[in-house]
Motif scaffolding. Structure first.
Motif, PDB file in Angstrom:
ATOM      1  N   ARG A 186      25.197  14.611 -66.219  1.00 30.38           N
ATOM      2  CA  ARG A 186      25.417  13.186 -66.499  1.00 30.38           C
ATOM      3  C   ARG A 186      26.641  12.654 -65.750  1.00 30.38           C
ATOM      4  NH1 ARG A 186      22.658  10.451 -70.640  1.00 30.38           N
ATOM      5  NH2 ARG A 186      21.020  11.713 -71.579  1.00 30.38           N
ATOM      6  N   HIS A 187      27.689  13.449 -65.676  1.00 32.16           N
ATOM      7  CA  HIS A 187      28.859  12.993 -64.926  1.00 32.16           C
ATOM      8  C   HIS A 187      28.573  12.939 -63.433  1.00 32.16           C
ATOM      9  CE1 HIS A 187      31.097  13.414 -68.689  1.00 32.16           C
ATOM     10  NE2 HIS A 187      31.926  12.536 -68.137  1.00 32.16           N
TER      11      HIS A 187
ATOM     12  N   CYS B 105      15.891   3.686 -57.255  1.00 32.93           N
ATOM     13  CA  CYS B 105      17.136   4.468 -57.292  1.00 32.93           C
ATOM     14  C   CYS B 105      16.891   5.919 -56.929  1.00 32.93           C
ATOM     15  CB  CYS B 105      17.789   4.381 -58.670  1.00 32.93           C
ATOM     16  SG  CYS B 105      16.977   5.392 -59.941  1.00 32.93           S
TER      17      CYS B 105
ATOM     18  N   SER C 179      28.516   0.464 -56.011  1.00 26.78           N
ATOM     19  CA  SER C 179      28.375   0.599 -57.460  1.00 26.78           C
ATOM     20  C   SER C 179      27.087   1.293 -57.875  1.00 26.78           C
ATOM     21  CB  SER C 179      28.398  -0.780 -58.127  1.00 26.78           C
ATOM     22  OG  SER C 179      29.474  -1.539 -57.676  1.00 26.78           O
TER      23      SER C 179
ATOM     24  N   LEU D  32      18.223  11.588 -56.003  1.00 25.23           N
ATOM     25  CA  LEU D  32      17.862  12.921 -55.497  1.00 25.23           C
ATOM     26  C   LEU D  32      18.974  13.487 -54.619  1.00 25.23           C
ATOM     27  CD1 LEU D  32      14.087  12.321 -54.616  1.00 25.23           C
ATOM     28  CD2 LEU D  32      14.957  14.009 -56.251  1.00 25.23           C
TER      29      LEU D  32
ATOM     30  N   THR E   1      14.787   4.405 -66.491  1.00 25.52           N
ATOM     31  CA  THR E   1      14.464   5.636 -67.225  1.00 25.52           C
ATOM     32  C   THR E   1      15.369   5.938 -68.398  1.00 25.52           C
ATOM     33  OG1 THR E   1      15.933   7.018 -65.897  1.00 25.52           O
ATOM     34  CG2 THR E   1      13.677   6.723 -65.077  1.00 25.52           C
ATOM     35  N   GLY E   2      16.542   5.297 -68.454  1.00 19.79           N
ATOM     36  CA  GLY E   2      17.494   5.683 -69.498  1.00 19.79           C
ATOM     37  C   GLY E   2      18.066   7.065 -69.281  1.00 19.79           C
ATOM     38  N   TYR E   3      17.817   7.633 -68.120  1.00 20.25           N
ATOM     39  CA  TYR E   3      18.412   8.902 -67.644  1.00 20.25           C
ATOM     40  C   TYR E   3      17.904  10.159 -68.347  1.00 20.25           C
ATOM     41  CZ  TYR E   3      21.710   5.500 -65.681  1.00 20.25           C
ATOM     42  OH  TYR E   3      22.269   4.430 -65.026  1.00 20.25           O
ATOM     43  N   VAL E   4      17.251  10.041 -69.493  1.00 17.42           N
ATOM     44  CA  VAL E   4      16.861  11.236 -70.254  1.00 17.42           C
ATOM     45  C   VAL E   4      16.029  12.176 -69.372  1.00 17.42           C
ATOM     46  CG1 VAL E   4      15.522  12.083 -72.217  1.00 17.42           C
ATOM     47  CG2 VAL E   4      16.890  10.004 -72.448  1.00 17.42           C
ATOM     48  N   ASN E   5      14.988  11.600 -68.741  1.00 15.05           N
ATOM     49  CA  ASN E   5      14.090  12.447 -67.954  1.00 15.05           C
ATOM     50  C   ASN E   5      14.677  12.819 -66.595  1.00 15.05           C
ATOM     51  OD1 ASN E   5      12.267  12.454 -70.003  1.00 15.05           O
ATOM     52  ND2 ASN E   5      10.972  10.841 -69.149  1.00 15.05           N
TER      53      ASN E   5
ATOM     54  N   ILE F 268      25.805  12.291 -61.875  1.00 17.79           N
ATOM     55  CA  ILE F 268      24.952  11.171 -61.456  1.00 17.79           C
ATOM     56  C   ILE F 268      25.472   9.828 -61.971  1.00 17.79           C
ATOM     57  CG2 ILE F 268      22.882  12.618 -61.240  1.00 17.79           C
ATOM     58  CD1 ILE F 268      21.900  11.394 -63.915  1.00 17.79           C
ATOM     59  N   SER F 269      26.696   9.804 -62.485  1.00 17.81           N
ATOM     60  CA  SER F 269      27.171   8.554 -63.102  1.00 17.81           C
ATOM     61  C   SER F 269      27.454   7.477 -62.057  1.00 17.81           C
ATOM     62  CB  SER F 269      28.404   8.809 -63.964  1.00 17.81           C
ATOM     63  OG  SER F 269      29.469   9.254 -63.150  1.00 17.81           O
TER      64      SER F 269
ATOM     65  N   LEU G  22      23.033   4.266 -60.509  1.00 18.15           N
ATOM     66  CA  LEU G  22      22.468   3.479 -61.607  1.00 18.15           C
ATOM     67  C   LEU G  22      20.949   3.556 -61.583  1.00 18.15           C
ATOM     68  CD1 LEU G  22      24.636   0.216 -61.452  1.00 18.15           C
ATOM     69  CD2 LEU G  22      24.909   2.186 -62.988  1.00 18.15           C
ATOM     70  N   CYS G  23      20.382   3.749 -62.769  1.00 15.49           N
ATOM     71  CA  CYS G  23      18.939   3.641 -62.947  1.00 15.49           C
ATOM     72  C   CYS G  23      18.727   2.669 -64.086  1.00 15.49           C
ATOM     73  CB  CYS G  23      18.335   5.002 -63.290  1.00 15.49           C
ATOM     74  SG  CYS G  23      16.602   4.874 -63.792  1.00 15.49           S
TER      75      CYS G  23
END
Lengths: 783, 168
Positions: free
Chosen positions: B134-135, B110, B52, B115, B145-149, B137-138, B141-142
């Motif tokens: 975004r798809h 993560c 997961s 990477l 960071t909220g994924y923005v950076n 790396i879905s 899970l991180c």
């Protein structure tokens, strides 16, 4: 663009993180990466039942597994007087079950073996004879007369844990009775889990020859954990060396002491070999502390113009089988009394009743300064209900009730002294960045076309930085924090703090604070945390306390160094100490700026060329007892649309304007905000640890406990206002938790706003699409 | 030791980060633990054991896989790439550099898996859009960071790798 660590005057600059070069290479050293010679592995047998009497345990099959070294049960621990351990909340918790089990997945036996696989195999072969008992999973049922008694070990023969209250009950009741407008809302914050990507774990390494126990542990509070371990185990504290290595996220999950930790220590003491225990994801989500599970009823009394007159809150707090809350000891409901939020309530009253149920014990402050998320969510939701009742814009009702800048320091009716804030300016910044009026126009147009579009606000105030020693302690230990700085002859520094970062960037940000005070660069200052043999005592990293406490200690320890350095500089400049002035980078002779020496020259002199009679060396330690907490605030605005067919909510825009006082590193602050918003989004839309009526945990893994992926997570926009804390040495307030505390209400207020034309005033989180769809269906908004 | 009898273990040979390595593994041993414990490369992390979280992502014959869901014996005589192999001649891979430059990591747990997924993405799609990133790396899970950076970092790396094709 981020700057290099060689930048001078680094405070307030986006310096690239010093921890990253090792982490992007996969050279972090997390708990499970540590492999010691002769290390054994431990696995735990757990109860399948939520409530059952243990009739017997058979271990003979398990002992047949090749490689098994020892198996520990509650009966073994009872002989050592260790079958129960104290919780931080002043309750006690079973280490390994004796008599009966009280929640599903409760620890029943511990197996230690030569390999991870052998330990797991043996766990499968432990036979426990259970007599199932009636489970109680609903805290309201637990409080009813005649409910099954869960904690037979207590003198008190019911499921009630504590009653806590604050404020003036009578004055509040009177004010509500005389209020022209009263709104009342039941708001539930369901049970969630912090679920950092790295689970909890430890290695206990006891050397019989030296009597020293080295305990590697995923700990947000290594010094406090050492003290607790010394008290529980009877080992001398100086013979316990706690090392909290790189931590893969904590969010409150790594604050308490867990049964697995105690078992591995006992096993290492017995076997004289290192014993590693790392929990699985299911063990993490189902057993190590959850958060929330607060069931709150709030009433606001107001004038017809929406000026608030009184707030009354009653809460049922479900703590599960043991009250294992990680709160400061005098605060069984944490800092829930921040519930009056950003608003000038003349009078208020809040009460919380803690309850036992057959669920996992807790709860921790999940990215939250002790129940502040619950309090902020509540007030930000109910003020929204008041705005709806009075047909006022949610921005306007806030403006009418904000504590005004001239009221600071502000005495809240529930006993806090807010340090600073300019709430109207923070809100205005958010509304301007978004062009709120234009946004409302767009909403009206889209509504006219039948779209379900909503805008939600949250203008919260947090309370962080626990805390001043006259009020805050954990099991008696005052909640100060510390920093020790040593400047070496070439002007390079090592600084150690009592905190322990888990991704917050302390290796960079605290180096920036110290470097800025001493005329060094961030690269010149090495930050070390997490080793109790070397770092000064401190209470750790949680509750956004690191910057308000240890950050203060870092600045003040640096200023102590500067005092001595001034004397040495005077000697080097051949002037009197009073004729030396610090120009922000160097020590200069007054009125003669060209004659100046920097910290590297002073440092060398501290070891080679001292003034007559001065003690050699250049170092300082500061234990900082903050005079007050800090009160960061923020204004968040969410815009959402709802799919009528599926009930799915799309966050179209979200802006977070935070005011955390002085900003040490804007890049790191934005990163903290992004992460916290994403967790707040998860709490509003995805994350819940639900139980069925038998007490089965329905979300014990990442397939059922949903945390946001990059696909669900919205794009975040951030902004800032800066109102420094007047009492903090550099004016900083802390920020890590604000976005998680403030954002859930903004999302939910936006969903309510989308549906309010159809009579909806309240919806319950998490807002799974099916739940929203049910609301749509109920109101005739979908087929 | 006793539990390592020959009849319960298999010799597994892999080419990992360009180097041939061998180790004994029980048939049930997961590749993640073979890499971490047998080969001593601890940059590959385990966060969930259930496919997961993606912290254990490595490249198996250039395809990203979650190594907690591959048996070590399945990797026998295959090529594996992990985070430890990204750096060349003491120069960070453009993705490592971009994660650092853009604050694309916080706790870092993560990051190695993130990477490796990103390396695979840019090999297949050198100029991904935000939505494609975004798809891609879905499955990783991180929580920090909220994924923005992270999205920013991958975009930045894709631009830089375009400028310096030799780096790919």
């Amino acid at each position: 663009m981020a700057m290099e660590a060689t930048e001078t005057r680094p405070l307030g600059k986006s310096i690239k993180r010093k921890e990253d070069p090792r982490l992007v290479r996969g050279q972090g050293r997390y708990l499970d990466d540590i492999m010691l010679p002769g290390m054994l592995y431990m696995a735990l047998a757990r109860s399948p039942y939520a409530h059952a009497r243990i009739k017997g345990i058979r271990l003979d099959q398990a002992y047949q597994v090749l490689g098994v070294k020892a198996i520990l049960t509650g009966a073994d621990l009872e002989k050592m007087n260790l079958s129960w351990m104290p919780t931080l909340a002043g309750d006690r918790q079973m280490v390994l079950a004796t008599g009966k089990v009280l929640f599903q997945y409760q620890e029943v036996a511990a197996v230690v073996a030569e390999t991870r696989a052998a330990a797991e195999d043996a766990v499968q072969l432990i036979e426990v004879d259970y007599e199932p008992l009636t489970p109680v999973v609903d805290p309201f049922v637990a409080l009813k007369a005649g409910a099954p008694l869960l904690r037979e070990d207590r003198a008190q023969k019911d499921n009630h844990i504590f009653h806590w209250e604050v404020g003036d009950r009578k004055a509040t009741d009177d004010a509500l009775a005389s209020s022209p407008v009263v709104v009342k809302e039941f708001i539930r914050m369901p049970r969630v889990h912090p679920a950092p990507v790295e689970p909890c774990g430890c290695i206990a390494d006891y050397q019989k020859s030296t009597g020293k126990l080295t305990w590697y542990v995923t700990s947000q509070a290594p010094h406090a954990h050492r003290t607790v371990l010394a008290l529980v185990s009877g080992l001398p504290e100086h013979m316990i060396h706690v090392i909290s290595p790189d931590i893969g996220g904590g969010f409150g999950n790594k604050v308490p002491v867990y049964p697995g930790y105690v078992c591995s220590v006992v096993m290492s003491l017995q076997l004289g070999r290192p014993v590693k225990w790392v929990e699985t994801r299911t063990e993490n989500i189902a057993t190590t502390n959850f958060a929330r599970d607060y069931h709150m009823t709030a009433e606001i009394g107001a004038t017809p113009d929406g000026v608030v007159m009184a707030l009354k809150v009653a809460t049922i707090a479900d703590h599960g089988a043991f009250d294992a809350a990680a709160d400061p000891s005098k605060f069984p409901a944490g800092l829930f009394s921040i519930v009056t939020g950003s608003y000038d309530f003349p009078v208020a009253f809040a009460e919380v009743d803690g309850v036992y149920t057959n669920k996992a014990p807790g709860g921790v402050a999940y990215r939250c300064s002790f129940r502040v998320t619950e309090a902020s969510y509540l007030i930000e939701r109910v003020i929204n209900t008041l705005a709806l009742r009075l047909n006022l814009d949610p921005a306007e009702i806030r403006r009418r009730n904000f504590i005004r800048p001239e009221q600071f320091p502000y005495q809240s009716p529930l006993g806090w002294t807010y340090d600073s804030g300019n709430y109207r300016a923070t809100l205005n910044e958010a509304l301007n960045l978004l062009d709120y009026e234009q946004m409302r126009k767009q909403q009206a147009e889209r509504r006219a076309h039948g779209e379900l579009v909503g805008i939600g606000l949250s203008t919260f105030t947090e309370i962080v930085g626990a805390g001043p020693s006259n009020t805050f302690d954990i099991l008696g230990i005052k909640m100060f924090d510390s920093c020790e700085i040593r400047i070496h002859p070439t002007g390079k520094a090592i600084a150690r703090l009592g905190t322990r970062h888990q991704g917050q960037g302390h290796e960079t940000t605290f180096a920036q604070v110290i470097a800025d005070e001493l005329g060094l660069t961030t690269a010149d200052v090495l930050i070390e945390e997490g080793d109790t043999d070397t770092a000064p005592y401190g209470l750790g990293t949680y509750a956004s306390r690191s910057t308000p406490t240890a950050g203060g200690a870092a600045a003040l320890a640096a200023r102590r160094i500067r005092q001595k350095a001034t004397q040495i500089a005077a000697h080097l400049l051949e002037v009197a100490p009073e004729d030396v002035e610090w120009n922000g980078e160097k020590f200069a002779a007054k009125g003669l700026q060209s004659r100046a020496v920097g910290m590297s020259e002073v440092a060398l002199a501290a070891y080679t060329n001292l003034p007559e009679g001065m003690e050699p060396g250049l170092e300082a330690t500061y234990y900082y007892d903050p005079p007050n907490l800090t009160f960061p605030n923020g204004a968040y605005v969410a815009m959402v649309s709802i799919d009528r067919g599926t009930g799915e909510v799309k966050v179209e825009r979200f802006i977070a304007v935070d005011d955390c006082g002085t900003v040490i590193n804007p890049m790191v602050v934005d990163g903290q905000v992004h992460g916290g918003l994403t967790e707040g989004f998860g709490i509003a839309f995805m994350q819940e640890i639900a139980y069925d009526e038998d007490g089965n945990n329905l979300a014990p893994n990442f397939m059922e406990y949903l945390v946001p992926t990059a696909v669900e997570a919205p794009h975040w926009e951030t902004g800032r206002t800066v109102t420094p804390s007047p009492h903090h040495p550099i004016g900083a307030k802390g920020v890590g938790e604000s976005p998680n505390v403030g954002s859930p209400a903004a999302f939910v207020n936006a969903v309510v706003d989308a549906l309010s034309p159809y009579g909806v005033t309240n919806v319950e989180i998490p807002l799974f699409p099916w739940k929203v769809w049910n609301v749509l269906k109920e109101h005739g908004l979908t087929e | 030791m006793e539990s390592r009898k020959d009849d319960t273990h298999r010799m597994v040979t892999v080419t990992i980060n360009g180097e041939m390595r061998q180790g004994l593994a029980e048939p049930r041993k997961l590749l993640a633990y073979f890499i971490r414990e047998t080969l001593g490369l601890t940059g590959t992390h385990v966060g969930c054991d259930t496919t997961s979280c993606g912290a254990c992502t490595v490249l198996l014959d250039n395809e990203p896989v979650k190594s907690c869901t591959v048996l070590a014996v399945q990797a026998d005589h295959h090529q594996i790439d992990t985070v430890e192999g990204l750096e060349t001649d003491n120069v960070l891979h453009p993705l490592q550099q971009a994660f650092w430059d853009n604050h694309g990591l916080q706790c870092g747990f993560c990051t190695p898996g993130m990477l490796m997924t990103s390396v695979a993405l840019l090999q297949k799609n050198p100029h991904p859009s935000e939505s494609e990133i975004r798809h891609a790396i879905s499955g990783n899970l991180c929580r920090c960071t909220g994924y923005v950076n992270i999205v920013k970092a991958i975009t930045d790396a894709s631009h830089k790798m375009q400028q310096e094709p030799a780096e790919v």
